[in-house]
Write a protein that holds these residues in place. Structure first.
Motif, PDB file in Angstrom:
ATOM      1  N   ASP A  71      -2.234  14.094   4.603  1.00  0.00           N
ATOM      2  CA  ASP A  71      -2.449  13.364   3.352  1.00  0.00           C
ATOM      3  C   ASP A  71      -3.912  12.937   3.247  1.00  0.00           C
ATOM      4  OD1 ASP A  71      -2.809  10.447   4.196  1.00  0.00           O
ATOM      5  OD2 ASP A  71      -0.879  10.899   5.105  1.00  0.00           O
ATOM      6  N   ARG A  72      -4.330  12.589   2.042  1.00  0.00           N
ATOM      7  CA  ARG A  72      -5.742  12.291   1.798  1.00  0.00           C
ATOM      8  C   ARG A  72      -6.024  10.802   1.620  1.00  0.00           C
ATOM      9  NH1 ARG A  72      -6.854  15.545  -3.052  1.00  0.00           N
ATOM     10  NH2 ARG A  72      -8.862  14.519  -2.947  1.00  0.00           N
ATOM     11  N   THR A  73      -5.091   9.929   2.004  1.00  0.00           N
ATOM     12  CA  THR A  73      -5.305   8.490   1.922  1.00  0.00           C
ATOM     13  C   THR A  73      -6.438   8.088   2.858  1.00  0.00           C
ATOM     14  OG1 THR A  73      -3.038   8.013   1.292  1.00  0.00           O
ATOM     15  CG2 THR A  73      -4.225   6.254   2.391  1.00  0.00           C
ATOM     16  N   GLN A  74      -7.292   7.185   2.383  1.00  0.00           N
ATOM     17  CA  GLN A  74      -8.395   6.705   3.217  1.00  0.00           C
ATOM     18  C   GLN A  74      -8.731   5.264   2.872  1.00  0.00           C
ATOM     19  OE1 GLN A  74     -11.990   8.929   2.607  1.00  0.00           O
ATOM     20  NE2 GLN A  74     -11.475   9.353   0.493  1.00  0.00           N
ATOM     21  N   LEU A  75      -9.295   4.550   3.847  1.00  0.00           N
ATOM     22  CA  LEU A  75      -9.698   3.155   3.684  1.00  0.00           C
ATOM     23  C   LEU A  75     -11.121   2.993   4.178  1.00  0.00           C
ATOM     24  CD1 LEU A  75      -6.440   2.423   5.283  1.00  0.00           C
ATOM     25  CD2 LEU A  75      -6.974   1.019   3.330  1.00  0.00           C
ATOM     26  N   ALA A  76     -11.863   2.095   3.540  1.00  0.00           N
ATOM     27  CA  ALA A  76     -13.234   1.807   3.961  1.00  0.00           C
ATOM     28  C   ALA A  76     -13.493   0.314   3.768  1.00  0.00           C
ATOM     29  CB  ALA A  76     -14.231   2.626   3.151  1.00  0.00           C
ATOM     30  N   ALA A  77     -14.220  -0.275   4.706  1.00  0.00           N
ATOM     31  CA  ALA A  77     -14.587  -1.688   4.611  1.00  0.00           C
ATOM     32  C   ALA A  77     -16.070  -1.833   4.926  1.00  0.00           C
ATOM     33  CB  ALA A  77     -13.763  -2.535   5.583  1.00  0.00           C
ATOM     34  N   ASP A  78     -16.729  -2.743   4.219  1.00  0.00           N
ATOM     35  CA  ASP A  78     -18.152  -2.998   4.487  1.00  0.00           C
ATOM     36  C   ASP A  78     -18.365  -3.639   5.848  1.00  0.00           C
ATOM     37  OD1 ASP A  78     -18.877  -1.908   2.108  1.00  0.00           O
ATOM     38  OD2 ASP A  78     -19.307  -3.794   1.103  1.00  0.00           O
ATOM     39  N   GLY A  79     -17.348  -4.270   6.374  1.00  0.00           N
ATOM     40  CA  GLY A  79     -17.447  -4.883   7.682  1.00  0.00           C
ATOM     41  C   GLY A  79     -16.112  -5.455   8.108  1.00  0.00           C
ATOM     42  N   LEU A  80     -15.965  -5.678   9.401  1.00  0.00           N
ATOM     43  CA  LEU A  80     -14.752  -6.246   9.969  1.00  0.00           C
ATOM     44  C   LEU A  80     -15.114  -7.466  10.800  1.00  0.00           C
ATOM     45  CD1 LEU A  80     -13.118  -2.961  11.300  1.00  0.00           C
ATOM     46  CD2 LEU A  80     -12.616  -4.119   9.148  1.00  0.00           C
ATOM     47  N   ILE A  81     -14.230  -8.452  10.791  1.00  0.00           N
ATOM     48  CA  ILE A  81     -14.370  -9.618  11.654  1.00  0.00           C
ATOM     49  C   ILE A  81     -13.075  -9.721  12.446  1.00  0.00           C
ATOM     50  CG2 ILE A  81     -14.726 -12.111  11.783  1.00  0.00           C
ATOM     51  CD1 ILE A  81     -16.002 -11.874   8.949  1.00  0.00           C
ATOM     52  N   VAL A  82     -13.178  -9.686  13.763  1.00  0.00           N
ATOM     53  CA  VAL A  82     -12.016  -9.746  14.647  1.00  0.00           C
ATOM     54  C   VAL A  82     -12.021 -11.091  15.345  1.00  0.00           C
ATOM     55  CG1 VAL A  82     -10.821  -8.639  16.564  1.00  0.00           C
ATOM     56  CG2 VAL A  82     -12.207  -7.259  15.015  1.00  0.00           C
ATOM     57  N   SER A  83     -10.886 -11.792  15.270  1.00  0.00           N
ATOM     58  CA  SER A  83     -10.781 -13.074  15.972  1.00  0.00           C
ATOM     59  C   SER A  83      -9.398 -13.193  16.595  1.00  0.00           C
ATOM     60  CB  SER A  83     -11.046 -14.245  15.020  1.00  0.00           C
ATOM     61  OG  SER A  83     -10.092 -14.272  13.993  1.00  0.00           O
ATOM     62  N   LEU A  84      -9.317 -14.003  17.610  1.00  0.00           N
ATOM     63  CA  LEU A  84      -8.090 -14.245  18.350  1.00  0.00           C
ATOM     64  C   LEU A  84      -7.588 -15.640  18.006  1.00  0.00           C
ATOM     65  CD1 LEU A  84      -6.193 -13.320  20.697  1.00  0.00           C
ATOM     66  CD2 LEU A  84      -7.769 -14.467  22.237  1.00  0.00           C
ATOM     67  N   ASP A 105      -7.946   4.131  -1.003  1.00  0.00           N
ATOM     68  CA  ASP A 105      -7.532   5.228  -1.887  1.00  0.00           C
ATOM     69  C   ASP A 105      -6.218   5.775  -1.350  1.00  0.00           C
ATOM     70  OD1 ASP A 105      -9.783   4.932  -3.399  1.00  0.00           O
ATOM     71  OD2 ASP A 105     -10.814   6.693  -2.595  1.00  0.00           O
ATOM     72  N   TRP A 106      -5.132   5.486  -2.047  1.00  0.00           N
ATOM     73  CA  TRP A 106      -3.795   5.925  -1.638  1.00  0.00           C
ATOM     74  C   TRP A 106      -3.451   7.178  -2.434  1.00  0.00           C
ATOM     75  CZ3 TRP A 106      -2.040   3.259   2.389  1.00  0.00           C
ATOM     76  CH2 TRP A 106      -2.523   1.965   2.578  1.00  0.00           C
ATOM     77  N   ARG A 107      -3.225   8.297  -1.731  1.00  0.00           N
ATOM     78  CA  ARG A 107      -2.932   9.573  -2.389  1.00  0.00           C
ATOM     79  C   ARG A 107      -1.637  10.150  -1.832  1.00  0.00           C
ATOM     80  NH1 ARG A 107      -7.625  11.904  -4.852  1.00  0.00           N
ATOM     81  NH2 ARG A 107      -9.440  10.605  -4.490  1.00  0.00           N
ATOM     82  N   ARG A 108      -0.708  10.422  -2.730  1.00  0.00           N
ATOM     83  CA  ARG A 108       0.555  11.036  -2.307  1.00  0.00           C
ATOM     84  C   ARG A 108       0.323  12.497  -1.961  1.00  0.00           C
ATOM     85  NH1 ARG A 108       5.383  10.067  -6.248  1.00  0.00           N
ATOM     86  NH2 ARG A 108       6.267  11.430  -4.690  1.00  0.00           N
ATOM     87  N   ASN A 109       0.996  12.954  -0.929  1.00  0.00           N
ATOM     88  CA  ASN A 109       0.921  14.370  -0.583  1.00  0.00           C
ATOM     89  C   ASN A 109       2.083  15.109  -1.258  1.00  0.00           C
ATOM     90  OD1 ASN A 109       3.193  13.828   0.986  1.00  0.00           O
ATOM     91  ND2 ASN A 109       2.086  13.929   2.927  1.00  0.00           N
ATOM     92  N   ALA A 110       2.222  16.377  -1.002  1.00  0.00           N
ATOM     93  CA  ALA A 110       3.253  17.193  -1.657  1.00  0.00           C
ATOM     94  C   ALA A 110       4.664  16.726  -1.314  1.00  0.00           C
ATOM     95  CB  ALA A 110       3.080  18.661  -1.259  1.00  0.00           C
ATOM     96  N   GLN A 111       4.836  16.074  -0.167  1.00  0.00           N
ATOM     97  CA  GLN A 111       6.151  15.563   0.229  1.00  0.00           C
ATOM     98  C   GLN A 111       6.411  14.157  -0.324  1.00  0.00           C
ATOM     99  OE1 GLN A 111       3.960  16.949   2.586  1.00  0.00           O
ATOM    100  NE2 GLN A 111       4.998  18.900   2.300  1.00  0.00           N
ATOM    101  N   GLY A 112       5.437  13.563  -1.002  1.00  0.00           N
ATOM    102  CA  GLY A 112       5.615  12.251  -1.615  1.00  0.00           C
ATOM    103  C   GLY A 112       5.142  11.079  -0.776  1.00  0.00           C
TER     104      GLY A 112
END
Length: 188
Positions: free
Chosen positions: A81-94, A117-124
């Motif tokens: 599938d062609r779904t992808q995510l992008a973030a300008d930055g991440l902050i990780v904390s415990l 960007d959420w993209r459905r593939n041929a199987q849905g």
């Protein structure tokens, strides 16, 4: 003169304590930066395998009061599938107190300027994951937060022509949080 000498001793102690704390913070920041740079390829490989798609983590940006800061990061599309995510930055904390109460790690991941960007593939399906190797609960509770409104786009119909992609069927902004591996008990 006597009053000023009484004030000099606590002021000197406070200045020395502040300098020691600052040096300790800087040393911890340098150590975490070195550790992140050494673990970076392994983290990308391990989490790419778990996600079933390539993960590209950004460079180490430093330790701040809010947590460990990482630069621009992406989850790329896979062959299914062609779904992808992008973030300008991440902050990780415990979250140490909740981690102690639950007897497992509770981690907060704050994504800055998240674009999905959420993209459905041929199987849905919009997101395909590899088969799980072992069953059981997650050893970590992960909370994902959006620092800024997250922009998302959804393509409901699969693209048949990759050279001329269609406009998204739905677009919107989202602000909030979601938990993975959240443990809740109904018995008190």
């Amino acid at each position: 003169m006597l009053c000023s000498r009484r004030l000099q001793r606590p002021a000197r102690f406070a200045l020395i304590a502040a300098a020691v704390l600052l040096l300790a913070w800087l040393a911890l920041d340098q150590a975490l930066g070195r550790m992140y740079r050494n673990l970076h390829p392994d983290l990308e490989e391990r989490y790419s395998r778990a996600l079933g798609r390539p993960l590209r983590l950004g460079p180490y940006r430093g330790l701040r009061w809010s947590g460990l800061h990482v630069g621009p990061s992406r989850i790329l599309p896979n062959a299914v599938d062609r779904t992808q995510l992008a973030a300008d930055g991440l902050i990780v904390s415990l979250d140490p107190w909740v981690s102690l109460l639950q007897r497992r790690w509770v981690v907060h991941l704050h994504a800055r300027a998240l674009q999905a960007d959420w993209r459905r593939n041929a199987q849905g399906a919009v997101w395909t994951t590899p088969p799980r190797q072992g069953e059981g609960s997650m050893p970590v509770e992960l909370w994902i937060h959006t620092r800024d409104p997250a922009r998302f786009r959804l393509w409901w119909q699969p693209d048949s022509d990759l050279d001329a992609p269609s406009p998204p069927d739905f677009m919107g902004d989202f602000t909030g949080q979601v938990a993975f591996g959240h443990w809740s008990s109904t018995a008190w």
